[in-house]
Design a protein around this motif. Structure first.
Motif, mmCIF file in Angstrom:
data_model
loop_
_atom_site.group_PDB
_atom_site.id
_atom_site.type_symbol
_atom_site.label_atom_id
_atom_site.label_comp_id
_atom_site.label_asym_id
_atom_site.label_seq_id
_atom_site.Cartn_x
_atom_site.Cartn_y
_atom_site.Cartn_z
ATOM 1 N N HIS A 1 3.512 5.908 -10.031
ATOM 2 C CA HIS A 1 3.828 6.263 -8.653
ATOM 3 C C HIS A 1 2.554 6.197 -7.810
ATOM 4 C CE1 HIS A 1 5.559 8.405 -5.274
ATOM 5 N NE2 HIS A 1 4.539 9.239 -5.315
ATOM 6 N N VAL A 2 2.669 5.703 -6.593
ATOM 7 C CA VAL A 2 1.543 5.679 -5.656
ATOM 8 C C VAL A 2 1.792 6.751 -4.608
ATOM 9 C CG1 VAL A 2 0.307 4.319 -3.932
ATOM 10 C CG2 VAL A 2 1.153 3.224 -6.012
ATOM 11 N N ASP A 3 0.892 7.713 -4.528
ATOM 12 C CA ASP A 3 1.059 8.834 -3.613
ATOM 13 C C ASP A 3 0.539 8.520 -2.209
ATOM 14 O OD1 ASP A 3 1.815 11.495 -2.949
ATOM 15 O OD2 ASP A 3 -0.255 12.127 -3.218
ATOM 16 N N TYR A 4 -0.509 7.719 -2.120
ATOM 17 C CA TYR A 4 -1.091 7.407 -0.817
ATOM 18 C C TYR A 4 -0.325 6.272 -0.149
ATOM 19 C CZ TYR A 4 -5.128 10.426 -1.324
ATOM 20 O OH TYR A 4 -5.932 11.511 -1.439
ATOM 21 N N ILE A 5 0.066 6.504 1.116
ATOM 22 C CA ILE A 5 0.736 5.462 1.883
ATOM 23 C C ILE A 5 -0.239 4.956 2.948
ATOM 24 C CG2 ILE A 5 3.081 6.290 1.489
ATOM 25 C CD1 ILE A 5 2.964 7.547 4.292
ATOM 26 N N PRO A 6 -0.284 3.658 3.177
ATOM 27 C CA PRO A 6 -1.170 3.127 4.225
ATOM 28 C C PRO A 6 -0.602 3.431 5.599
ATOM 29 C CG PRO A 6 0.029 1.345 3.158
ATOM 30 C CD PRO A 6 0.404 2.615 2.441
ATOM 31 N N LEU A 7 -1.457 3.942 6.483
ATOM 32 C CA LEU A 7 -1.038 4.288 7.838
ATOM 33 C C LEU A 7 -1.627 3.371 8.899
ATOM 34 C CD1 LEU A 7 -1.474 8.163 7.716
ATOM 35 C CD2 LEU A 7 0.629 6.843 7.409
ATOM 36 N N ALA A 8 -2.847 2.871 8.647
ATOM 37 C CA ALA A 8 -3.521 2.059 9.650
ATOM 38 C C ALA A 8 -4.602 1.219 8.988
ATOM 39 C CB ALA A 8 -4.152 2.946 10.721
ATOM 40 N N ILE B 1 -8.676 6.932 14.594
ATOM 41 C CA ILE B 1 -7.235 6.915 14.327
ATOM 42 C C ILE B 1 -6.851 8.123 13.479
ATOM 43 C CG2 ILE B 1 -5.378 5.664 13.149
ATOM 44 C CD1 ILE B 1 -6.928 3.050 13.890
ATOM 45 N N ARG B 2 -7.650 8.394 12.447
ATOM 46 C CA ARG B 2 -7.388 9.536 11.561
ATOM 47 C C ARG B 2 -7.384 10.844 12.346
ATOM 48 N NH1 ARG B 2 -11.866 11.448 7.312
ATOM 49 N NH2 ARG B 2 -12.763 11.995 9.317
ATOM 50 N N THR B 3 -8.344 11.009 13.224
ATOM 51 C CA THR B 3 -8.428 12.232 14.031
ATOM 52 C C THR B 3 -7.201 12.376 14.931
ATOM 53 O OG1 THR B 3 -10.835 12.170 13.980
ATOM 54 C CG2 THR B 3 -9.803 13.455 15.755
ATOM 55 N N ARG B 4 -6.794 11.283 15.552
ATOM 56 C CA ARG B 4 -5.617 11.319 16.429
ATOM 57 C C ARG B 4 -4.360 11.659 15.635
ATOM 58 N NH1 ARG B 4 -2.057 7.486 17.341
ATOM 59 N NH2 ARG B 4 -3.404 5.818 16.626
ATOM 60 N N LEU B 5 -4.186 11.029 14.458
ATOM 61 C CA LEU B 5 -3.006 11.301 13.638
ATOM 62 C C LEU B 5 -2.995 12.735 13.121
ATOM 63 C CD1 LEU B 5 -2.722 7.971 11.630
ATOM 64 C CD2 LEU B 5 -1.271 8.744 13.512
ATOM 65 N N THR C 1 -4.358 15.286 14.534
ATOM 66 C CA THR C 1 -4.057 16.140 15.676
ATOM 67 C C THR C 1 -2.563 16.140 15.967
ATOM 68 O OG1 THR C 1 -6.234 15.733 16.623
ATOM 69 C CG2 THR C 1 -4.530 16.536 18.128
ATOM 70 N N GLU C 2 -1.953 14.956 15.897
ATOM 71 C CA GLU C 2 -0.521 14.851 16.163
ATOM 72 C C GLU C 2 0.315 15.632 15.148
ATOM 73 O OE1 GLU C 2 0.797 10.802 16.696
ATOM 74 O OE2 GLU C 2 -0.807 10.403 18.125
ATOM 75 N N ARG C 3 -0.157 15.714 13.905
ATOM 76 C CA ARG C 3 0.584 16.466 12.890
ATOM 77 C C ARG C 3 -0.004 17.852 12.666
ATOM 78 N NH1 ARG C 3 3.034 13.527 7.875
ATOM 79 N NH2 ARG C 3 3.570 15.689 7.489
ATOM 80 N N ASN C 4 -1.018 18.189 13.449
ATOM 81 C CA ASN C 4 -1.646 19.503 13.362
ATOM 82 C C ASN C 4 -2.227 19.780 11.978
ATOM 83 O OD1 ASN C 4 -2.524 21.878 14.504
ATOM 84 N ND2 ASN C 4 -0.683 23.005 13.929
ATOM 85 N N TYR C 5 -2.928 18.790 11.424
ATOM 86 C CA TYR C 5 -3.569 18.938 10.122
ATOM 87 C C TYR C 5 -5.069 19.061 10.287
ATOM 88 C CZ TYR C 5 0.593 17.394 7.543
ATOM 89 O OH TYR C 5 1.834 17.292 7.004
ATOM 90 N N ARG C 6 -5.654 19.856 9.405
ATOM 91 C CA ARG C 6 -7.114 19.899 9.323
ATOM 92 C C ARG C 6 -7.531 18.721 8.451
ATOM 93 N NH1 ARG C 6 -11.131 21.029 6.038
ATOM 94 N NH2 ARG C 6 -12.978 22.027 6.826
ATOM 95 N N ILE C 7 -8.512 17.984 8.904
ATOM 96 C CA ILE C 7 -9.007 16.830 8.152
ATOM 97 C C ILE C 7 -9.968 17.315 7.081
ATOM 98 C CG2 ILE C 7 -10.359 14.715 8.255
ATOM 99 C CD1 ILE C 7 -9.284 14.331 11.097
#
Length: 75
Positions: free
Chosen positions: A40-47, A58-62, A64-70
């Motif tokens: 199984h591959v857990d990581y999905i490509p986003l950009a 891009i990572r920071t914007r995404l 922020t949109e999902r309200n995740y701490r990087i």
């Protein structure tokens, strides 16, 4: 250095809630290995981007949109 080694991929693991940044050649090699070995591959490509700084924006914007701490292992 080939073109595929100059392109960066932003991946995301929903189970780990973490982003991952790799070059396209590494991402494809890992996915191919997982496919051939039935894993199984857990990581999905986003950009994809041509520079790390562009991908980090891009990572920071995404995040922020999902309200995740990087998660940054260098912090």
């Amino acid at each position: 250095m080939s073109l595929i080694e100059k392109i960066y991929v932003l991946g995301y693991s929903e189970s780990q809630r973490r982003f991952c940044t790799e070059t396209l050649d590494i991402t494809l090699a890992k996915n191919l290995s997982a496919f051939l070995n039935g894993r199984h591959v857990d990581y999905i490509p986003l950009a994809i981007a041509s520079t790390l700084s562009e991908l980090h924006e891009i990572r920071t914007r995404l995040a922020t949109e999902r309200n995740y701490r990087i998660y940054d292992p260098q912090e």
